[in-house]
Write a protein that holds these residues in place. Structure first.
Motif, PDB file in Angstrom:
ATOM      1  N   GLU A  26      -0.609   0.134   7.152  1.00 28.66           N
ATOM      2  CA  GLU A  26      -1.701  -0.798   6.660  1.00 28.66           C
ATOM      3  C   GLU A  26      -2.535  -1.214   8.001  1.00 28.66           C
ATOM      4  O   GLU A  26      -2.068  -1.315   9.064  1.00 28.66           O
ATOM      5  CB  GLU A  26      -1.267  -2.280   6.596  1.00 28.66           C
ATOM      6  CG  GLU A  26      -1.908  -3.509   5.789  1.00 28.66           C
ATOM      7  CD  GLU A  26      -2.509  -3.127   4.330  1.00 28.66           C
ATOM      8  OE1 GLU A  26      -2.156  -2.119   3.903  1.00 28.66           O
ATOM      9  OE2 GLU A  26      -3.030  -3.863   3.887  1.00 28.66           O
ATOM     10  N   THR A  64      -5.921   7.619   2.660  1.00 23.01           N
ATOM     11  CA  THR A  64      -6.761   6.965   1.510  1.00 23.01           C
ATOM     12  C   THR A  64      -7.820   6.142   2.028  1.00 23.01           C
ATOM     13  O   THR A  64      -8.963   5.965   1.122  1.00 23.01           O
ATOM     14  CB  THR A  64      -5.961   6.531   0.522  1.00 23.01           C
ATOM     15  OG1 THR A  64      -5.124   5.152   0.769  1.00 23.01           O
ATOM     16  CG2 THR A  64      -5.005   7.473  -0.228  1.00 23.01           C
ATOM     17  N   LEU A  93      -4.103  -2.865   1.594  1.00 19.27           N
ATOM     18  CA  LEU A  93      -3.202  -3.443   0.359  1.00 19.27           C
ATOM     19  C   LEU A  93      -3.294  -4.816   0.441  1.00 19.27           C
ATOM     20  O   LEU A  93      -3.392  -5.540  -0.870  1.00 19.27           O
ATOM     21  CB  LEU A  93      -1.811  -3.122   0.496  1.00 19.27           C
ATOM     22  CG  LEU A  93      -1.168  -1.513   0.488  1.00 19.27           C
ATOM     23  CD1 LEU A  93       0.138  -1.442   0.274  1.00 19.27           C
ATOM     24  CD2 LEU A  93      -1.864  -0.807  -0.534  1.00 19.27           C
ATOM     25  N   ALA A 117       1.916   3.007  -4.394  1.00 17.47           N
ATOM     26  CA  ALA A 117       1.848   3.933  -3.450  1.00 17.47           C
ATOM     27  C   ALA A 117       3.233   4.624  -3.918  1.00 17.47           C
ATOM     28  O   ALA A 117       3.400   5.933  -4.019  1.00 17.47           O
ATOM     29  CB  ALA A 117       2.095   3.062  -2.148  1.00 17.47           C
ATOM     30  N   VAL A 131      -4.430   5.135  -2.958  1.00 14.28           N
ATOM     31  CA  VAL A 131      -2.992   5.473  -2.884  1.00 14.28           C
ATOM     32  C   VAL A 131      -2.080   6.033  -3.795  1.00 14.28           C
ATOM     33  O   VAL A 131      -1.382   6.806  -3.318  1.00 14.28           O
ATOM     34  CB  VAL A 131      -2.267   3.759  -2.225  1.00 14.28           C
ATOM     35  CG1 VAL A 131      -1.886   3.205  -3.336  1.00 14.28           C
ATOM     36  CG2 VAL A 131      -1.187   4.355  -1.254  1.00 14.28           C
ATOM     37  N   HIS A 135      -7.175   3.302   1.098  1.00 18.49           N
ATOM     38  CA  HIS A 135      -7.188   2.382  -0.375  1.00 18.49           C
ATOM     39  C   HIS A 135      -7.738   0.906  -0.025  1.00 18.49           C
ATOM     40  O   HIS A 135      -7.012   0.427   0.755  1.00 18.49           O
ATOM     41  CB  HIS A 135      -5.689   2.537  -0.597  1.00 18.49           C
ATOM     42  CG  HIS A 135      -5.199   1.753  -1.784  1.00 18.49           C
ATOM     43  ND1 HIS A 135      -5.054   2.337  -3.240  1.00 18.49           N
ATOM     44  CD2 HIS A 135      -5.272   0.558  -1.973  1.00 18.49           C
ATOM     45  CE1 HIS A 135      -4.917   1.365  -3.933  1.00 18.49           C
ATOM     46  NE2 HIS A 135      -4.722   0.194  -3.286  1.00 18.49           N
ATOM     47  N   ASP A 148       0.915   7.327   3.691  1.00 14.32           N
ATOM     48  CA  ASP A 148      -0.409   7.137   3.862  1.00 14.32           C
ATOM     49  C   ASP A 148      -0.687   6.161   5.368  1.00 14.32           C
ATOM     50  O   ASP A 148      -0.624   4.875   5.211  1.00 14.32           O
ATOM     51  CB  ASP A 148      -0.804   6.417   2.598  1.00 14.32           C
ATOM     52  CG  ASP A 148      -2.466   6.285   2.492  1.00 14.32           C
ATOM     53  OD1 ASP A 148      -3.323   6.223   3.439  1.00 14.32           O
ATOM     54  OD2 ASP A 148      -2.828   5.916   1.286  1.00 14.32           O
ATOM     55  N   THR A 151      -4.010   2.320   4.600  1.00 12.38           N
ATOM     56  CA  THR A 151      -4.343   1.471   3.428  1.00 12.38           C
ATOM     57  C   THR A 151      -4.745   0.048   3.734  1.00 12.38           C
ATOM     58  O   THR A 151      -4.600  -0.385   5.097  1.00 12.38           O
ATOM     59  CB  THR A 151      -2.940   1.297   2.548  1.00 12.38           C
ATOM     60  OG1 THR A 151      -2.073   0.740   3.707  1.00 12.38           O
ATOM     61  CG2 THR A 151      -2.365   2.449   2.338  1.00 12.38           C
ATOM     62  N   GLY A 196       0.164  -3.286  -4.657  1.00 16.68           N
ATOM     63  CA  GLY A 196      -0.348  -1.880  -3.634  1.00 16.68           C
ATOM     64  C   GLY A 196       0.889  -1.117  -3.438  1.00 16.68           C
ATOM     65  O   GLY A 196       0.921   0.030  -3.479  1.00 16.68           O
ATOM     66  N   VAL A 220       3.585   3.061   3.872  1.00 20.29           N
ATOM     67  CA  VAL A 220       2.113   2.991   4.111  1.00 20.29           C
ATOM     68  C   VAL A 220       2.004   2.372   5.589  1.00 20.29           C
ATOM     69  O   VAL A 220       2.780   1.703   6.224  1.00 20.29           O
ATOM     70  CB  VAL A 220       1.538   1.888   2.936  1.00 20.29           C
ATOM     71  CG1 VAL A 220       1.707   2.697   1.586  1.00 20.29           C
ATOM     72  CG2 VAL A 220       2.228   0.677   3.173  1.00 20.29           C
TER      73      VAL A 220
END
Ligand code: URP
Ligand code: ZN
Length: 457
Positions: free
Chosen positions: A100, A322, A70, A90, A349, A324, A65, A68, A86, A98
């Protein structure tokens, strides 16, 4: 290819799976050792510490991903996840890596400050593999050397926002495109034209239209398209500097990307997110849904979503990430009367892979191969993880997802693993669910605990 003698053992042997390999689907077995995929074959006769019969279910590479938040702090507060929750979300959703997008540091700080803080927090608390995008809040004579210094630490992508407090546009954006190209890093840009947003917002406020119902009206698709146009012109002027448009939400924005590519511009990449594919702006008509769906960019029309699905199928969209960014319902409700104060962002996520495999593959909108590309292979390749992550291939990390493609499934507000107490997809009937996730990281951790040699990622 590594084969074992009769006395040796793999760590993991998954038998009888439908393997989603880059060269096509293969019915067969996969063996892993030391957190790496060491063999893929129609039949592997060997011992292993763990032998799993996949029963013909789908085996996918762990998701990557690329977008994110998180562990983000914004003016409205801190997200309700943190790295621990987070990353648990995931992993539950089949995303094993992820990448970030971090928050800004204090005004005037060096780009290293928020980056180093994020690395320290993630190293201490993140339960899955992670990478971090740098964030730029100004462009000055030092910027290029920061990009190069961070690259030496593995930071190969940087985010700039064309809106919010540290918006970068005009001369600064053009300069940044030149610098990021020279440094050989990928510039990820949040494309919303700040001046157009301000005008739309002011008009709504003047008319007394400040409830969350007006969130989408405050951020029209034209703002996204105008910002993308400006970014792509800046990248073109810098000799086709590589740029990656985050969370593309509209047909108008897509048209700008398409036009630039058709004019021969190279190195233009873009991502969209499940919310822009599956949901639409009618959610803002319901006051509770309007709060839950307050995010930037906002949900768009059904026609926008259809255009994004088509672009995804046609290969015009490179990544499904995402964005997220989870706030609890209490955080969302704290300022529920004014869209300017509602924390922007929503969780996603955990839902991403299942949603795309259900609404995309099971519904016949995209092929399985395309889904694997946008969920894992492309983000891995674009963000410096090629050869390691994003594919079922010998030598790659054994990040694996066993997916049952026909099981009926629904996400519910109360059954997710992150910090949020809701999902945008509550009760939506889906086809397919994740049965099991293995990570290279856990395999190496177990080996280390058992007294083996520590493995680097
Ligand atoms: O609404 C969102 N997406 N919040 C997170 C920050 C951003 O704009 O990506
Ligand atoms: Zn974001």
């Amino acid at each position: 290819m590594e084969t074992k003698t009769a006395d040796e053992k793999y760590d993991l042997l998954i038998r009888n799976a439908r393997l989603a390999c880059p060269q096509g689907e293969l019915q067969g077995d996969l063996a892993a050792a030391d957190g790496r995929i060491v063999r893929i074959a129609p039949r592997i006769e060997a011992k292993a510490d763990e032998v799993v019969d996949a029963g013909g279910l789908l085996l996918l590479p762990g998701g990557v991903d690329a977008h994110t938040h998180l562990d983000l702090t914004v003016a409205a507060g801190h997200v309700c996840d943190g790295w621990q929750k987070g990353s648990a979300a995931a992993l539950a959703g089949g995303t094993t890596t992820v990448i970030e997008h971090i928050g800004f540091g204090p005004a005037g700080c060096s780009p290293d400050q928020p980056l180093s803080a994020a690395f320290a927090a993630a190293e201490a608390e993140c339960g899955c593999d992670f990478r971090i995008h740098g964030v730029l809040q100004q462009v000055d004579a030092e910027t290029e050397s920061w990009l190069l210094r961070a690259k030496a630490r593995g930071v190969v992508s940087w985010k700039a926002y064309m809106t919010y407090d540290f918006a970068i546009h005009g001369v600064a954006l053009r300069r940044l495109c030149r610098m990021s190209k020279a440094a050989g890093v990928l510039l990820c840009v949040h494309c919303e034209d700040d001046a157009m947003l301000a005008a739309a917002r002011q008009a709504l406020v003047a008319a007394g239209k400040i409830s969350p119902r007006y969130h989408a009206a405050a951020r029209p698709a034209a703002c996204e398209a105008a910002a993308i146009r400006e970014l792509l012109a800046a990248a073109r002027a810098a000799g086709d500097a590589p740029v990656y448009i985050v969370h593309l939400s509209s047909a108008a924005g897509l048209a700008e990307i398409r036009a630039a590519r058709q004019a021969g511009q190279q190195n233009v990449y873009c991502e969209t997110c499940p919310q822009y594919l599956l949901l639409d702006e009618t959610r803002y008509l319901d006051p509770e849904q309007a709060l839950r769906c307050t995010m930037s960019p906002p949900l768009r029309s059904r026609a926008d979503a259809d255009a994004l699905w088509q672009a995804l199928a046609d290969g015009e969209i490179d990544v499904v990430a995402t964005d997220h960014c989870a706030f609890s319902l209490a955080q969302k409700h704290a300022h529920s009367e004014d869209f300017r104060l509602v924390p922007n962002g929503a969780p996603g996520v955990e839902e991403r892979m299942t949603l795309l495999l259900s609404a995309g593959v099971a519904c016949g909108r995209i092929s399985l191969a395309r889904a694997v590309e946008v969920l894992a292979a492309n983000p891995a390749r674009l963000f410096g993880l090629a050869g390691r992550k994003g594919a079922l291939q010998e030598g790659y990390d054994a990040d694996l997802v066993l997916f049952d493609p026909t099981a009926p499934f629904a996400f519910l507000d109360q059954n997710l693993h992150g910090g949020a107490d809701y999902t945008l997809y509550h009760g939506m009937p889906l086809t397919g669910c994740i049965r099991r996730v293995w990570t290279a990281r856990a395999a190496r951790g177990r080996r280390q605990e058992a007294g083996g040699r520590p493995q680097t990622q």
